[in-house]
Design a protein around this motif. Structure first.
Motif, mmCIF file in Angstrom:
data_model
loop_
_atom_site.group_PDB
_atom_site.id
_atom_site.type_symbol
_atom_site.label_atom_id
_atom_site.label_comp_id
_atom_site.label_asym_id
_atom_site.label_seq_id
_atom_site.Cartn_x
_atom_site.Cartn_y
_atom_site.Cartn_z
ATOM 1 N N ASP A 230 -7.122 -20.497 20.373
ATOM 2 C CA ASP A 230 -6.602 -19.710 21.498
ATOM 3 C C ASP A 230 -6.876 -18.222 21.298
ATOM 4 N N ILE A 231 -6.706 -17.762 20.067
ATOM 5 C CA ILE A 231 -6.962 -16.351 19.766
ATOM 6 C C ILE A 231 -8.437 -16.030 19.977
ATOM 7 N N ALA A 232 -9.312 -16.907 19.506
ATOM 8 C CA ALA A 232 -10.758 -16.692 19.667
ATOM 9 C C ALA A 232 -11.131 -16.580 21.143
ATOM 10 N N ASP A 233 -10.543 -17.438 21.971
ATOM 11 C CA ASP A 233 -10.816 -17.400 23.414
ATOM 12 C C ASP A 233 -10.323 -16.101 24.041
ATOM 13 N N ARG A 234 -9.120 -15.692 23.692
ATOM 14 C CA ARG A 234 -8.506 -14.502 24.300
ATOM 15 C C ARG A 234 -9.142 -13.208 23.806
ATOM 16 N N VAL A 235 -9.412 -13.137 22.509
ATOM 17 C CA VAL A 235 -9.939 -11.921 21.905
ATOM 18 C C VAL A 235 -11.469 -11.852 22.036
ATOM 19 N N LEU B 4 -7.993 -5.872 18.671
ATOM 20 C CA LEU B 4 -6.626 -5.911 18.165
ATOM 21 C C LEU B 4 -5.622 -5.788 19.299
ATOM 22 N N LEU B 5 -5.934 -4.946 20.299
ATOM 23 C CA LEU B 5 -5.033 -4.791 21.438
ATOM 24 C C LEU B 5 -4.912 -6.102 22.216
ATOM 25 N N ALA B 6 -6.016 -6.821 22.339
ATOM 26 C CA ALA B 6 -5.980 -8.118 23.027
ATOM 27 C C ALA B 6 -5.068 -9.094 22.293
ATOM 28 N N LEU B 7 -5.113 -9.070 20.959
ATOM 29 C CA LEU B 7 -4.230 -9.939 20.171
ATOM 30 C C LEU B 7 -2.772 -9.540 20.358
ATOM 31 N N VAL B 8 -2.496 -8.244 20.301
ATOM 32 C CA VAL B 8 -1.115 -7.761 20.485
ATOM 33 C C VAL B 8 -0.615 -8.140 21.877
ATOM 34 N N ASN B 9 -1.443 -7.954 22.899
ATOM 35 C CA ASN B 9 -1.044 -8.337 24.258
ATOM 36 C C ASN B 9 -0.778 -9.830 24.359
ATOM 37 N N MET B 10 -1.617 -10.622 23.717
ATOM 38 C CA MET B 10 -1.445 -12.077 23.737
ATOM 39 C C MET B 10 -0.084 -12.464 23.161
ATOM 40 N N VAL B 11 0.263 -11.855 22.041
ATOM 41 C CA VAL B 11 1.549 -12.148 21.404
ATOM 42 C C VAL B 11 2.699 -11.669 22.282
ATOM 43 N N PHE B 12 2.570 -10.453 22.796
ATOM 44 C CA PHE B 12 3.651 -9.855 23.575
ATOM 45 C C PHE B 12 3.965 -10.655 24.836
ATOM 46 N N GLU C 83 -9.618 -15.167 11.605
ATOM 47 C CA GLU C 83 -8.823 -14.880 10.407
ATOM 48 C C GLU C 83 -8.883 -13.383 10.074
ATOM 49 N N TRP C 84 -10.061 -12.801 10.163
ATOM 50 C CA TRP C 84 -10.221 -11.369 9.899
ATOM 51 C C TRP C 84 -9.409 -10.532 10.890
ATOM 52 N N VAL C 85 -9.439 -10.908 12.180
ATOM 53 C CA VAL C 85 -8.682 -10.176 13.210
ATOM 54 C C VAL C 85 -7.189 -10.231 12.904
ATOM 55 N N ILE C 86 -6.702 -11.403 12.541
ATOM 56 C CA ILE C 86 -5.275 -11.559 12.218
ATOM 57 C C ILE C 86 -4.915 -10.729 10.990
ATOM 58 N N MET C 87 -5.738 -10.809 9.954
ATOM 59 C CA MET C 87 -5.454 -10.044 8.730
ATOM 60 C C MET C 87 -5.457 -8.542 9.015
ATOM 61 N N ARG C 88 -6.354 -8.088 9.866
ATOM 62 C CA ARG C 88 -6.413 -6.667 10.218
ATOM 63 C C ARG C 88 -5.153 -6.258 10.975
ATOM 64 N N ALA C 89 -4.723 -7.082 11.932
ATOM 65 C CA ALA C 89 -3.503 -6.779 12.689
ATOM 66 C C ALA C 89 -2.284 -6.763 11.768
ATOM 67 N N LEU C 90 -2.228 -7.690 10.825
ATOM 68 C CA LEU C 90 -1.126 -7.721 9.864
ATOM 69 C C LEU C 90 -1.158 -6.485 8.964
ATOM 70 N N SER C 91 -2.343 -6.102 8.481
ATOM 71 C CA SER C 91 -2.449 -4.967 7.556
ATOM 72 C C SER C 91 -2.125 -3.641 8.234
ATOM 73 N N LEU C 92 -2.403 -3.543 9.538
ATOM 74 C CA LEU C 92 -2.075 -2.322 10.287
ATOM 75 C C LEU C 92 -0.639 -2.329 10.800
ATOM 76 N N LYS C 93 0.081 -3.407 10.471
ATOM 77 C CA LYS C 93 1.470 -3.583 10.886
ATOM 78 C C LYS C 93 1.637 -3.597 12.416
ATOM 79 N N LEU C 94 0.615 -4.126 13.094
ATOM 80 C CA LEU C 94 0.713 -4.329 14.536
ATOM 81 C C LEU C 94 1.538 -5.568 14.838
#
Length: 105
Positions: free
Chosen positions: A23-28, A2-10, A36-47
């Motif tokens: 791109d997300i699959a490569d980075r994370v 999840l941190l890798a996804l947040v960093n990617m966005v930031f 899809e699961w990683v994105i849904m988890r980040a959304l549900s945790l309000k990251l």
């Protein structure tokens, strides 16, 4: 993960935050079918906030949770603010010139 996804966005400019699942699959470093699961988890945790398009396999991120930044990230952010300030100044000058032309007609 999840941190890798947040960093990617930031790290992306705010106008370029539509990310492909690939791109997300490569980075994370997760299989494409797990993105899809990683994105849904980040959304549900309000990251992050945004919308996911499962057909196009993209996510459009509109907000990322603020976090503590190191000095390199602070420097990058300062550069982005500087670029933003230049764009605002150019827009202001354009509006001033355009308004002057309209008022003189």
């Amino acid at each position: 993960t999840l941190l890798a996804l947040v960093n990617m966005v930031f790290e992306r400019p705010s106008l370029e935050r539509t990310l492909s699942f690939e791109d997300i699959a490569d980075r994370v470093v997760v299989p494409l079918d797990q993105v899809e699961w990683v994105i849904m988890r980040a959304l549900s945790l309000k990251l992050i906030k945004g919308t996911m398009d499962q057909v196009e396999q993209t996510v459009d991120v509109t907000w990322v949770m603020p976090r503590v930044l190191d000095s390199k990230q602070m420097s990058e952010l300062a550069t982005r603010f500087g670029e933003w300030a230049v764009k605002v100044s150019q827009t202001k000058d354009f509006m001033h010139e355009s308004a002057g032309a309209l008022l003189n007609q």
